[in-house]
Design a protein around this motif. Structure first.
Motif, mmCIF file in Angstrom:
data_model
loop_
_atom_site.group_PDB
_atom_site.id
_atom_site.type_symbol
_atom_site.label_atom_id
_atom_site.label_comp_id
_atom_site.label_asym_id
_atom_site.label_seq_id
_atom_site.Cartn_x
_atom_site.Cartn_y
_atom_site.Cartn_z
ATOM 1 N N UNK A 1 7.788 -3.733 -10.227
ATOM 2 C CA UNK A 1 7.944 -2.482 -9.505
ATOM 3 C C UNK A 1 6.594 -1.828 -9.275
ATOM 4 N N UNK A 2 6.497 -0.902 -8.322
ATOM 5 C CA UNK A 2 5.186 -0.353 -7.963
ATOM 6 C C UNK A 2 4.499 0.429 -9.070
ATOM 7 N N UNK A 3 5.233 1.251 -9.829
ATOM 8 C CA UNK A 3 4.575 2.100 -10.825
ATOM 9 C C UNK A 3 4.131 1.304 -12.044
ATOM 10 N N UNK A 4 5.060 0.575 -12.656
ATOM 11 C CA UNK A 4 4.695 -0.213 -13.831
ATOM 12 C C UNK A 4 3.700 -1.293 -13.436
ATOM 13 N N UNK A 5 3.908 -1.904 -12.274
ATOM 14 C CA UNK A 5 2.987 -2.941 -11.821
ATOM 15 C C UNK A 5 1.577 -2.416 -11.638
ATOM 16 N N UNK A 6 1.451 -1.186 -11.123
ATOM 17 C CA UNK A 6 0.128 -0.597 -10.901
ATOM 18 C C UNK A 6 -0.603 -0.390 -12.221
ATOM 19 N N UNK A 7 0.076 0.160 -13.198
ATOM 20 C CA UNK A 7 -0.545 0.398 -14.500
ATOM 21 C C UNK A 7 -0.823 -0.921 -15.230
ATOM 22 N N UNK A 8 0.079 -1.888 -15.045
ATOM 23 C CA UNK A 8 -0.133 -3.190 -15.690
ATOM 24 C C UNK A 8 -1.374 -3.869 -15.120
ATOM 25 N N UNK A 9 -1.531 -3.832 -13.812
ATOM 26 C CA UNK A 9 -2.704 -4.454 -13.201
ATOM 27 C C UNK A 9 -3.974 -3.700 -13.594
ATOM 28 N N UNK B 1 0.828 -1.209 0.000
ATOM 29 C CA UNK B 1 0.000 0.000 0.000
ATOM 30 C C UNK B 1 0.864 1.261 0.000
ATOM 31 N N UNK B 2 1.924 1.250 0.797
ATOM 32 C CA UNK B 2 2.818 2.408 0.867
ATOM 33 C C UNK B 2 3.571 2.625 -0.443
ATOM 34 N N UNK B 3 3.930 1.540 -1.110
ATOM 35 C CA UNK B 3 4.720 1.667 -2.333
ATOM 36 C C UNK B 3 3.902 2.177 -3.516
ATOM 37 N N UNK B 4 2.620 1.838 -3.545
ATOM 38 C CA UNK B 4 1.806 2.264 -4.684
ATOM 39 C C UNK B 4 1.094 3.594 -4.442
ATOM 40 N N UNK B 5 0.984 4.015 -3.196
ATOM 41 C CA UNK B 5 0.230 5.233 -2.873
ATOM 42 C C UNK B 5 0.710 6.464 -3.641
ATOM 43 N N UNK B 6 2.036 6.707 -3.784
ATOM 44 C CA UNK B 6 2.466 7.914 -4.506
ATOM 45 C C UNK B 6 2.068 7.936 -5.978
ATOM 46 N N UNK B 7 1.762 6.760 -6.532
ATOM 47 C CA UNK B 7 1.463 6.673 -7.969
ATOM 48 C C UNK B 7 -0.036 6.729 -8.268
ATOM 49 N N UNK B 8 -0.866 6.675 -7.232
ATOM 50 C CA UNK B 8 -2.312 6.642 -7.457
ATOM 51 C C UNK B 8 -2.860 7.924 -8.084
ATOM 52 N N UNK B 9 -2.385 9.121 -7.698
ATOM 53 C CA UNK B 9 -2.914 10.319 -8.382
ATOM 54 C C UNK B 9 -2.669 10.303 -9.883
ATOM 55 N N UNK B 10 -1.520 9.762 -10.289
ATOM 56 C CA UNK B 10 -1.193 9.708 -11.715
ATOM 57 C C UNK B 10 -2.013 8.636 -12.421
ATOM 58 N N UNK B 11 -2.282 7.529 -11.712
ATOM 59 C CA UNK B 11 -3.152 6.508 -12.295
ATOM 60 C C UNK B 11 -4.558 7.061 -12.480
ATOM 61 N N UNK C 1 -3.670 -9.590 -2.379
ATOM 62 C CA UNK C 1 -2.443 -8.855 -2.745
ATOM 63 C C UNK C 1 -1.575 -9.583 -3.764
ATOM 64 N N UNK C 2 -1.738 -10.892 -3.896
ATOM 65 C CA UNK C 2 -0.894 -11.645 -4.826
ATOM 66 C C UNK C 2 -1.189 -11.303 -6.279
ATOM 67 N N UNK C 3 -2.333 -10.628 -6.559
ATOM 68 C CA UNK C 3 -2.633 -10.275 -7.948
ATOM 69 C C UNK C 3 -1.706 -9.162 -8.441
ATOM 70 N N UNK C 4 -1.064 -8.457 -7.518
ATOM 71 C CA UNK C 4 -0.211 -7.341 -7.924
ATOM 72 C C UNK C 4 1.123 -7.863 -8.444
ATOM 73 N N UNK C 5 1.533 -7.478 -9.659
ATOM 74 C CA UNK C 5 2.796 -7.961 -10.235
ATOM 75 C C UNK C 5 3.998 -7.219 -9.640
ATOM 76 N N UNK C 6 4.382 -7.590 -8.425
ATOM 77 C CA UNK C 6 5.407 -6.848 -7.710
ATOM 78 C C UNK C 6 6.770 -6.901 -8.399
#
Length: 268
Positions: A51-59, A4-14, A43-48
């Motif tokens: 990395x957090x940014x690319x993984x967030x957009x990929x998911x 949650x902490x690793x992806x939080x900074x990227x959520x506004x951009x998503x 949480x296992x669905x997240x492609x860690x």
């Protein structure tokens, strides 16, 4: 650090990406909320490994599927026009365009997000470039001293439906052509035939009129130093046709101006 902490900074951009993709803040936020619920549930669905940014957009891409037609909403005229341009693009080229033009991913990163190889991604960018060119046709000045490259650019620009105002091999030629037939877009090399500077030519043209610029160089490191204003759109020689098409579309779509400090040393 937790997921949650690793992806939080990227959520506004998503959220920004989701809004541009769907054309609706409500729809975009709903898709981001669906993603977060999925991650909380498993949480296992997240492609860690990505990395957090690319993984967030990929998911997000995997869970949300292709964009659906947007529901019209009230917006400023410029935003409404940009949204109209985007919604006219086919779904997957629209995603490819937004990932590189708005979210600033590299082509390789964006291909990973869309789960396609780089060749397919290049094709998607090319489609986006052609589609946007149909909406944003303009007059193009080419500043390029290498005849073969100039011919390639003329062919490419013409195939996109733009009108070429001329090909300049020197700073003097560029200034004359720009005054004689003002362009709506400039494709500019850096080091010109007589040793003059394409940067200086562009800066002088921009002093009289606002026009988007795509720079072309074999030595991008000489421009991307962080020591002076850097170009918004930069093509590295040798270039891929699809990337040039995409950058032309980006420059016209966002109507971005570019101005650099006078050239220092040689760059070609």
């Amino acid at each position: 650090m937790s997921l949650a902490e690793s992806i939080a900074p990227h959520l506004p951009y998503l959220r920004r990406y989701a809004r541009a993709l769907t054309g609706s803040q409500t729809e975009g936020d709903a898709r981001v909320a669906d993603l977060l619920r999925a991650v909380i549930a498993d949480p296992s669905v997240f492609p860690q490994h990505l990395g957090p940014r690319i993984g967030l957009y990929r998911l997000f891409t995997r869970l949300s599927g292709p964009p659906r037609p947007a529901v019209p909403v009230e917006a400023p005229a410029w935003e409404a026009k940009a949204r109209e341009n985007l919604q006219a693009l086919p779904p997957y080229p629209r995603q490819a365009f937004l990932l590189v033009a708005v979210e600033d991913f590299s082509a390789a990163e964006a291909a990973t997000i869309l789960d396609v190889d780089t060749h397919v991604f290049g094709h998607l960018l090319g489609v986006a470039g052609h589609e946007l060119a149909d909406q944003l046709r303009t007059e193009v000045l080419i500043i390029e001293d290498e005849p073969l490259i100039a011919m390639d650019l003329e062919s490419l620009v013409g195939a996109l439906g733009h009108r070429i105002t001329g090909v300049a091999r020197t700073r003097r030629d560029a200034l004359f052509l720009a005054r004689d037939d003002p362009p709506g877009l400039i494709l500019a090399d850096i080091q010109l035939a007589d040793g003059s500077s394409g940067l200086d030519a562009v800066n002088e043209i921009l002093a009289d009129r606002e026009v988007p610029v795509v720079f072309i160089t074999a030595y991008p490191e000489r421009l991307l130093t962080g020591l002076r204003p850097e170009p918004a759109f930069l093509v590295t020689k040798p270039f891929q046709t699809e990337m040039v098409e995409a950058l032309i579309a980006q420059a016209l779509f966002f109507d971005t101006r570019a101005r650099l400090a006078p050239a220092e040393g040689r760059a070609g």
